[in-house]
Design a protein around this motif. Sequence first.
Motif, mmCIF file in Angstrom:
data_model
loop_
_atom_site.group_PDB
_atom_site.id
_atom_site.type_symbol
_atom_site.label_atom_id
_atom_site.label_comp_id
_atom_site.label_asym_id
_atom_site.label_seq_id
_atom_site.Cartn_x
_atom_site.Cartn_y
_atom_site.Cartn_z
ATOM 1 N N ASP A 145 0.813 -1.209 0.000
ATOM 2 C CA ASP A 145 0.000 0.000 0.000
ATOM 3 C C ASP A 145 0.849 1.263 0.000
ATOM 4 O O ASP A 145 0.411 2.311 -0.491
ATOM 5 C CB ASP A 145 -0.930 0.019 1.211
ATOM 6 C CG ASP A 145 -2.098 -0.947 1.075
ATOM 7 O OD1 ASP A 145 -2.264 -1.508 -0.027
ATOM 8 O OD2 ASP A 145 -2.820 -1.155 2.064
ATOM 9 N N TYR A 147 3.243 1.851 -1.796
ATOM 10 C CA TYR A 147 3.503 2.179 -3.200
ATOM 11 C C TYR A 147 2.219 2.449 -3.974
ATOM 12 O O TYR A 147 2.057 3.520 -4.577
ATOM 13 C CB TYR A 147 4.287 1.050 -3.861
ATOM 14 C CG TYR A 147 4.500 1.250 -5.337
ATOM 15 C CD1 TYR A 147 5.461 2.154 -5.804
ATOM 16 C CD2 TYR A 147 3.739 0.561 -6.284
ATOM 17 C CE1 TYR A 147 5.649 2.361 -7.160
ATOM 18 C CE2 TYR A 147 3.919 0.765 -7.638
ATOM 19 C CZ TYR A 147 4.874 1.659 -8.073
ATOM 20 O OH TYR A 147 5.060 1.867 -9.416
ATOM 21 N N ILE A 148 1.292 1.505 -3.957
ATOM 22 C CA ILE A 148 0.138 1.626 -4.852
ATOM 23 C C ILE A 148 -0.836 2.722 -4.402
ATOM 24 O O ILE A 148 -1.574 3.269 -5.223
ATOM 25 C CB ILE A 148 -0.600 0.274 -5.027
ATOM 26 C CG1 ILE A 148 -1.163 -0.226 -3.705
ATOM 27 C CG2 ILE A 148 0.318 -0.752 -5.651
ATOM 28 C CD1 ILE A 148 -1.993 -1.491 -3.856
ATOM 29 N N LYS A 149 -0.845 3.050 -3.117
ATOM 30 C CA LYS A 149 -1.694 4.131 -2.635
ATOM 31 C C LYS A 149 -0.925 5.443 -2.507
ATOM 32 O O LYS A 149 -1.450 6.418 -1.972
ATOM 33 C CB LYS A 149 -2.333 3.751 -1.294
ATOM 34 C CG LYS A 149 -3.308 2.579 -1.406
ATOM 35 C CD LYS A 149 -3.996 2.299 -0.084
ATOM 36 C CE LYS A 149 -5.006 1.156 -0.231
ATOM 37 N NZ LYS A 149 -5.702 0.863 1.050
ATOM 38 N N ARG A 150 0.321 5.420 -2.982
ATOM 39 C CA ARG A 150 1.179 6.608 -2.984
ATOM 40 C C ARG A 150 1.313 7.230 -1.598
ATOM 41 O O ARG A 150 1.362 8.460 -1.427
ATOM 42 C CB ARG A 150 0.656 7.644 -3.984
ATOM 43 C CG ARG A 150 0.635 7.120 -5.419
ATOM 44 C CD ARG A 150 0.139 8.170 -6.395
ATOM 45 N NE ARG A 150 0.157 7.653 -7.757
ATOM 46 C CZ ARG A 150 1.207 7.702 -8.568
ATOM 47 N NH1 ARG A 150 2.331 8.248 -8.152
ATOM 48 N NH2 ARG A 150 1.129 7.231 -9.803
ATOM 49 N N ARG A 153 6.703 6.802 -1.394
ATOM 50 C CA ARG A 153 7.278 6.190 -2.587
ATOM 51 C C ARG A 153 8.788 5.995 -2.504
ATOM 52 O O ARG A 153 9.409 5.550 -3.462
ATOM 53 C CB ARG A 153 6.941 7.047 -3.814
ATOM 54 C CG ARG A 153 5.456 7.215 -4.061
ATOM 55 C CD ARG A 153 4.778 5.916 -4.405
ATOM 56 N NE ARG A 153 5.243 5.378 -5.656
ATOM 57 C CZ ARG A 153 4.724 5.660 -6.847
ATOM 58 N NH1 ARG A 153 3.708 6.506 -6.931
ATOM 59 N NH2 ARG A 153 5.208 5.129 -7.951
ATOM 60 N N ASN A 241 -2.713 -6.075 -4.255
ATOM 61 C CA ASN A 241 -2.379 -5.320 -5.456
ATOM 62 C C ASN A 241 -3.636 -4.760 -6.124
ATOM 63 O O ASN A 241 -4.742 -5.264 -5.906
ATOM 64 C CB ASN A 241 -1.622 -6.215 -6.441
ATOM 65 C CG ASN A 241 -0.541 -5.475 -7.189
ATOM 66 O OD1 ASN A 241 -0.567 -4.250 -7.282
ATOM 67 N ND2 ASN A 241 0.422 -6.212 -7.718
ATOM 68 N N ASN A 242 -3.462 -3.734 -6.953
ATOM 69 C CA ASN A 242 -4.585 -3.219 -7.732
ATOM 70 C C ASN A 242 -4.357 -3.534 -9.209
ATOM 71 O O ASN A 242 -3.290 -4.000 -9.605
ATOM 72 C CB ASN A 242 -4.784 -1.725 -7.504
ATOM 73 C CG ASN A 242 -3.577 -0.883 -7.904
ATOM 74 O OD1 ASN A 242 -2.734 -1.313 -8.693
ATOM 75 N ND2 ASN A 242 -3.473 0.323 -7.354
ATOM 76 N N THR A 244 -4.013 -1.636 -11.874
ATOM 77 C CA THR A 244 -2.981 -0.852 -12.556
ATOM 78 C C THR A 244 -1.602 -1.445 -12.312
ATOM 79 O O THR A 244 -0.806 -1.623 -13.246
ATOM 80 C CB THR A 244 -3.009 0.610 -12.073
ATOM 81 O OG1 THR A 244 -4.287 1.182 -12.379
ATOM 82 C CG2 THR A 244 -1.915 1.424 -12.730
ATOM 83 N N ASN A 245 -1.320 -1.776 -11.065
ATOM 84 C CA ASN A 245 0.004 -2.307 -10.744
ATOM 85 C C ASN A 245 0.150 -3.757 -11.203
ATOM 86 O O ASN A 245 1.252 -4.197 -11.536
ATOM 87 C CB ASN A 245 0.283 -2.190 -9.245
ATOM 88 C CG ASN A 245 1.764 -2.219 -8.938
ATOM 89 O OD1 ASN A 245 2.543 -1.465 -9.524
ATOM 90 N ND2 ASN A 245 2.174 -3.099 -8.041
#
Length: 293
Positions: A145, A147-150, A153, A241-242, A244-245
């Motif tokens: 999270d 990374y993927i939720k910014r 980073r 994960n989402n 996009t990733n």
Amino acid sequence: MRLTVFTPTYNREKTLERLYRSLCVQTCRSFEWLVIDDGSTDQTRRLIESFNKEHKFPIRYIYKENGGLHTAYNTAYDVIDTELNVCVDSDDFMPANAVELILDKWNNEGSDKYAGIVGLDFYADSNRPIAGYFPGNLKQCYLLDLYIKRIHRGDSKIVLRTDLTKSVSPQEGFKGERFFNPVYMHLQICDDYPLLVLNENLCYVDSQQTDSMSKDIFMQYLQSPKSFAKLRILEMGLKRNNLTNRFRSAVHYVSSCLIGGEYRKIINRDHKLLTLAALLPGLIFSAYIRGKD
């Protein structure tokens, strides 16, 4: 002792003393330093022996044949017997209160509900957190999270429960490939368990080191394609994960298969639609990587 600070090293005789001296001044001494020597040809062994003679804190030194970072992690996870462990690289060092911060946090809030703790890495030359601090109200977070939720980073320092690191090791690599990131093990653990957030500096990192790592990544893609493909398969299947990733991971996976000559594996049977959709961008990305060589 509650914590093992472990350090994989290869021909880093000139940088290890800075790390050692930072451990000598820790405000809490409930830790062991484990040095995994990945086949050094310099005077690393003699240097660690000289440190041991000072009797500042427990030090274990293990020499192994050179096999790459993930094999050093495997060795460390096999022998660590403290509740928690954290990796500090041979050219990094810890602030004087790092061990105290880690153990206070775990003593006050830790439980089997958490994988461990995530803290901050600071630039050594500017004393600033890499990518800034965590949000002030963030108490716990899953690793992916960040990374993927910014949320954050930049680099961070992860302290993990040893029972969990043992459950996912050894990390099996491929013959002749040395660049298999141990994050492969961390992602498996932290897909199921969140980390306690510690908004404090746990490690100083040389900014030149972070720059060189980003420059070297394309070389690593070329030299260890099967390892990167295995990592991307894991990423595509992570429940945290989402989409996009997952697609980004699929593009990297296709690219790694092409670079490694694994053409029959390009369409992954567990992620058929995703890898099929990633064919063209994966082809373009593999050409871009080769062009960087």
